[in-house]
Design an enzyme around this catalytic site. Structure first.
Site, short mmCIF file in Angstrom:
data_model
loop_
_atom_site.label_atom_id
_atom_site.label_comp_id
_atom_site.label_asym_id
_atom_site.label_seq_id
_atom_site.Cartn_x
_atom_site.Cartn_y
_atom_site.Cartn_z
CG ASP A 129 -20.36 62.95 -79.97
OD1 ASP A 129 -21.17 62.13 -80.45
OD2 ASP A 129 -19.52 63.56 -80.64
CB CYS B 180 -8.21 68.77 -90.17
SG CYS B 180 -9.34 68.49 -91.54
CB VAL B 181 -6.68 66.07 -85.47
CG1 VAL B 181 -5.70 65.98 -84.30
CG2 VAL B 181 -8.09 66.33 -84.96
N GLY C 52 -15.94 66.67 -86.98
CA GLY C 52 -16.91 67.72 -87.23
C GLY C 52 -16.38 69.09 -86.84
CG PHE C 53 -13.45 71.30 -83.49
CD1 PHE C 53 -14.04 72.02 -82.47
CD2 PHE C 53 -12.21 71.69 -83.95
CE1 PHE C 53 -13.39 73.12 -81.92
CE2 PHE C 53 -11.56 72.77 -83.41
CZ PHE C 53 -12.15 73.49 -82.39
CG LEU D 104 -2.42 63.04 -86.04
CD1 LEU D 104 -2.45 63.50 -84.59
CD2 LEU D 104 -1.58 61.78 -86.19
N GLY D 105 -6.36 62.97 -88.49
CA GLY D 105 -7.76 62.62 -88.66
C GLY D 105 -8.60 63.85 -88.92
CD GLU D 106 -10.50 64.02 -93.27
OE1 GLU D 106 -11.63 64.36 -93.65
OE2 GLU D 106 -9.72 63.35 -93.94
#
Length: 490
Positions: free
Chosen positions: A267, A146-147, A143-144, A139-141
């Site tokens: 954030d 990948c999703v 800093g923590f 789904l996305g990337e």
């Protein structure tokens, strides 16, 4: 929020990672003694510094998903790196009042209590739920890490067939250093105990060997960032923008003023505002959140972290964090929704890179504020609503943090704007503005330059740049009381 008997001891994991790093250092020193291999090792370290693999650490996972890097965003984006660049820490590590700067590798010896309602998943559960973390599920990337999209039982932890059960978003930990682990702990601590309609719901977690994963509710419309800035995306209607702004404001107001222990989000940005199927805004990614100061304390001293363009100036300069830092960030995001411009965009002309700085002269000027409004709205916005929203953004962006409003006051200001029907497209003001803009574009093509309400032609003869019947000027103060067009609604 109740706390169950299930708790996490993070110390062993951190110690293990520390020993692993020591072993790597010993091997690297040995290579240095052998000759040129040491130089190569250093080059490799620099080459891959700041990049992480989306592949979970366990080797059983399909290796076809390795090599995907993170770009500090919550969802897929083709935008420039400068648009979402992390703030570089500016507070000296020798400042003793800074609790985050006293050690570069802190040991997590405390027990983390886990809210009893959170589900505990096995790594294999989530591996199967996401179809082996395959690229199609990405789904996305961030800093923590990948999703990935996955499917689990409605009320359990077992994986189910795609398209059935409960759709979830599974976030994996970036194993490159301890920062990801600290953010994982923060997510569990805050989202595990906070419940609000405008906060993303944390469903559960996985802690198994060196694996750290989090499971959230799935947000089908992705991030606000993508809707505003992704190439090819349709422009968000005015009413939807206001709805999103109000929902995000309610989320911050809850954190600052309603939560049992007030929280500073730290954030707030478009990539961290996720949207459900009905465009309800929910704040995600609490990895940088901090407990607000208590008692007679005025601020929290912390290492500066966040994103360029969103961070409040006093926080960047001093490391002093308050809830008013979030209010400043909200002002920037509100500007992004009003203008359709990014908070930082180095592709724009000089003087327009920083959105907040560029917009300040227009924000509270009733004759010039319309220059801020996203042209893709094509007049389908409330004039009075845009004025009020621009003034609100100006208040949030004040240099003096004490002069910024509370988030509850922001909510009170935004709520009435949803019902305004004075669409600009049906007003004489907007038609005059469009005529002026068209004439300016035509003059620019013909080598004519506008100055102070006149057009200076090459031979030096001044001519009025806009001819308006009856001598009326295109100002919101002179808008005739016209009924909106039947199709004026967004």
């Amino acid at each position: 929020m109740g706390l169950g008997p299930d708790s996490i001891k993070a110390e062993n994991w951190a110690l293990g990672k520390s020993k692993e790093r020591e072993e790597k250092k010993k091997r690297r020193r040995k290579k240095k003694r052998d000759g040129r291999e040491g130089e190569v090792g250093c080059w490799i370290k620099l080459r891959f510094m700041g990049r992480c693999s989306c592949m979970p650490f366990r080797s059983k996972v399909n290796s076809s998903i390795s090599g995907i890097s993170t770009n500090y965003v919550e969802s897929k984006s083709t935008n420039s790196k400068s648009a979402d660049e992390p703030v570089v820490p500016v507070v000296s590590s020798t400042v003793t009042s800074n609790p985050e700067s006293t050690s570069s590798t802190p040991m997590f010896s405390e027990e983390l209590k886990v809210a009893s309602h959170l589900r505990k998943f096995t790594f294999n559960d989530l591996k199967l739920a996401t179809r082996n973390f395959r690229p199609e599920s990405l789904l996305g990337e961030g800093g923590f890490g990948c999703v990935f999209k996955g499917w689990i039982e409605e009320n359990g932890t077992a994986p189910v067939k795609p398209g059935t059960g409960l759709t979830v978003a599974v976030k994996t930990l970036n194993h490159d250093g301890l920062q990801g682990h600290k953010e994982w702990l923060a997510e569990i601590s805050f989202l595990g105990n906070l419940r609000h309609p405008n906060l993303v719901k944390l469903i559960g977690y996985c802690i198994e060997d060196d694996q750290r994963l989090l499971v959230y509710e799935f947000m089908p419309r992705g991030s606000l960032e993508n809707h505003l800035f992704r190439k090819g995306s349709l422009p968000l209607p005015w009413s939807i923008r206001l709805k999103i702004a109000l929902g995000a404001a309610k989320g911050l107001a809850f954190l600052h003023e309603e939560a049992e222990r007030p929280v500073i989000y730290r954030d707030f940005k478009t990539s961290n505002i996720l949207l459900d199927a009905d465009y309800n805004a929910k704040l995600s990614d609490f990895g940088l959140a901090k407990d607000a100061p208590e008692g007679d304390k005025t601020h929290v001293s912390t290492r500066v972290m966040g994103t360029y363009g969103y961070a409040a100036p006093e926080y960047v300069m001093t490391g002093h964090l308050t809830s008013k830092s979030d209010v400043y960030s909200f002002g920037v995001v509100l500007l992004e929704m009003l203008t359709g411009r990014r908070s930082m965009d180095k592709n724009r002309p000089n003087g327009e890179h920083n959105l907040a700085e560029w917009a300040k002269p227009f924000l509270e000027d009733r004759r010039r504020f319309y220059r801020l409004i996203d042209p893709r709205l094509e007049g389908h916005f409330s004039i009075k609503g845009a004025q009020k929203a621009s003034q609100l953004a100006a208040h949030c962006l004040r240099r003096d943090q004490k002069a910024r409003p509370l988030m509850s006051e922001v909510v009170e200001t935004l709520e009435p704007l949803l019902n305004l029907k004075d669409m600009a497209s049906s007003s004489y003001f907007f038609q005059a503005m469009q005529a002026e803009r068209s004439r300016s574009n035509l003059n620019a093509k013909n080598g004519i330059r506008a100055q102070g309400g006149f057009v200076v032609i090459r031979n030096g003869q001044p001519v009025r740049s806009l001819s308006i019947p009856h001598g009326t000027h295109p100002s919101p103060n002179n808008i005739p009381r016209l009924s909106p067009k039947p199709n004026g609604k967004v």
